[in-house]
Design an enzyme around this catalytic site. Structure first.
Site: not given
Ligand code: SAH
Length: 457
Positions: A248, A270, A302-303, A306, A331, A382
């Protein structure tokens, strides 16, 4: 080559260690691990040596260095803090043609000891030929991190299976392909580590009976929020074994640099509200690559479980009978919390934390009444373009307008930015921030004034 690396069989063989302090203790431990019959000669012994002697694991000889102790030995180590004595040991050993290691003096030694990564029976030894022990140690640490702990169990199990594999596959080429498949099978390694004998047998049977070229599988890996140091060891191992990495836009370049050089990289970038590749197409890419026999890593920010749609991707694979596994990641909530100095829970301010999506499927609505309740921390993923909505609803359902909020942009990355204020300012604050960002709402946000350690903004 300055030194020939060899692995000595010391089981039941006499070895002499001269010295009874901390350094000698470390050497003794290694010799005992290798099964040596150990005699230790020194003027004084640390308590650990006394314990070993009481347990009859070695013999202690008090007093000055006695060179006749070398007579029955295969190997000697001089580990006293007295250079003259060490030299004496080395000379006496040399005269008897016994290999002798001298601690901290590789030039006087007829053998040197490498840094080792012990995954017995698998053993990796690293040496800088005595020129730079620190470099050897750093390299060892690197290797430690990429060689899974259970590799030793996998190696022992492989030893037991050799005969069966020989009879199951006629040619050396087939056997080699079987072993390649065997050693990259993460579920097998995990089952061995868990001592889940039934699973080990089941996986072994499948490996032995399925066609050799059919070995596709998908590993869903969480890459963490940005800082590459937050990738897990298991995640690193997986991306270094992958044939194909599907990733991604949230996966940082730093992490992509850790991917095996010759792996195919498929970008399916995306972001919330902007889908470059439709989810269904991503599912199909994973399926197609796995069906072609590839080891596919689906790398996600992230995870994966989640707000990562990890579940949806796995359902397609599950349906098609493709084996898969999941490696969790840190996450964004955990990463942003740590790197912005905002603990998500606190005994005085928040007994629970809620991870909430701001990006609702059409027609969906959040349970604002519960979200507005006291003594909890809310983390919106998000949520940036829903900030106004979040602010209005929380206030409408009773949350105080002076509730502290923080927006963390690019959390854990060098370019992380944190903008803080109160709930009544949320809509405004959101204008100053870019995606990816998290919105944290709760009393814990105020702790940032004291606990921020990572950046000044
Ligand atoms: N699976 C991911 C989340 C994906 S949804 C996790 O566990 O973190 C995507 C959202 O995650 C983004 O819109 C934002 O709100 C958050 N996000 C992901 N990476 C981030 C980062 N480095 N700093 C702040 N928000 C983040």
């Amino acid at each position: 080559m300055d030194h020939l690396p060899i692995f000595c069989q010391l089981q039941g063989r006499d070895c002499l260690l001269v010295g009874g302090g901390d350094v000698a203790e470390r050497k003794a431990r290694l010799l005992l691990d290798a099964g040596a019959r150990l005699t230790v000669n020194a003027l004084a012994f640390s308590p650990q040596f006394q314990v070993w002697a009481q347990e009859q694991m070695l013999t202690l000889v008090h007093g000055n260095f006695d060179e006749t102790l070398l007579d029955t030995c295969w190997l000697a180590i001089a580990a006293t803090d007295d250079d003259a004595v060490n030299q004496q040991v080395s000379a006496a050993a040399e005269a008897r043609r016994i290999f002798c290691n001298v601690v901290d003096a590789p030039r006087q030694a007829s053998f040197i000891m490498p840094s080792i990564i012990d995954r017995s029976p698998l053993m990796v030894a690293v040496s800088s030929g005595g020129t730079s022990p620190v470099l050897a140690r750093l390299l060892r640490e690197k290797l430690e991190s990429v060689l899974p702990q259970h590799l030793g169990q996998v190696a022992s199990y492989a030893g037991k299976l050799r005969q069966r594999v020989k009879s199951a596959f006629a040619t050396i080429g087939e056997r080699r392909r079987f072993w390649e498949k065997f050693f990259v099978n993460d579920r097998l390694a995990q089952s061995l580590a868990n001592q889940d004998i039934a699973a080990v047998e089941r996986i072994t049977e499948t490996l032995l009976s399925e066609p050799l070229d059919h070995r596709g599988e998908v590993v869903l890996v969480g890459a963490g929020p940005g800082d590459a140091g937050l990738l897990t060891l298991k995640g690193l191992q997986q991306i270094q074994q992958a044939d194909v990495v599907v990733y991604d836009r949230l996966v940082s370049d730093e992490i992509m640099n850790l991917v095996r050089r010759d792996a195919d990289r498929v970008f399916v970038g995306k972001r919330a509200g902007y889908h470059c590749v439709p989810q269904e197409e991503i599912n199909q890419i994973l399926l197609r690559e796995a069906q072609r026999g590839k080891r596919v890593v689906r790398l996600k920010g992230g995870d994966p479980f989640i707000f990562g749609r990890g579940g949806e991707e796995l359902e397609t694979l599950c349906h098609a009978g493709i084996p898969f596994s999941v490696v969790p990641g840190i996450t964004a909530a955990s990463g942003c919390s740590a790197y912005s100095g905002i603990p998500l829970t606190h005994r005085d301010y928040a007994q629970s934390v809620r991870l909430v999506t701001g990006h609702l499927k059409t027609g969906g609505e959040l349970d604002w009444e519960n979200l507005a309740a006291e003594k909890q921390t809310l983390v919106f993923y998000m949520g940036l373009n829903q900030a106004t909505n979040i602010q209005h609803n929380l206030v409408a359902f009773g949350m105080s307008g002076d509730m502290p909020v923080a927006l963390v942009e690019n959390g854990t990355a060098v370019k992380q930015r944190v903008v803080a204020g109160t709930l009544s300012q949320l809509s405004e604050l959101a204008q100053q921030v870019e995606s990816p960002a998290l919105i944290i709402v709760g009393r814990v946000v105020a702790l940032r004034d004291k606990l921020n350690w990572f950046s000044s903004h």
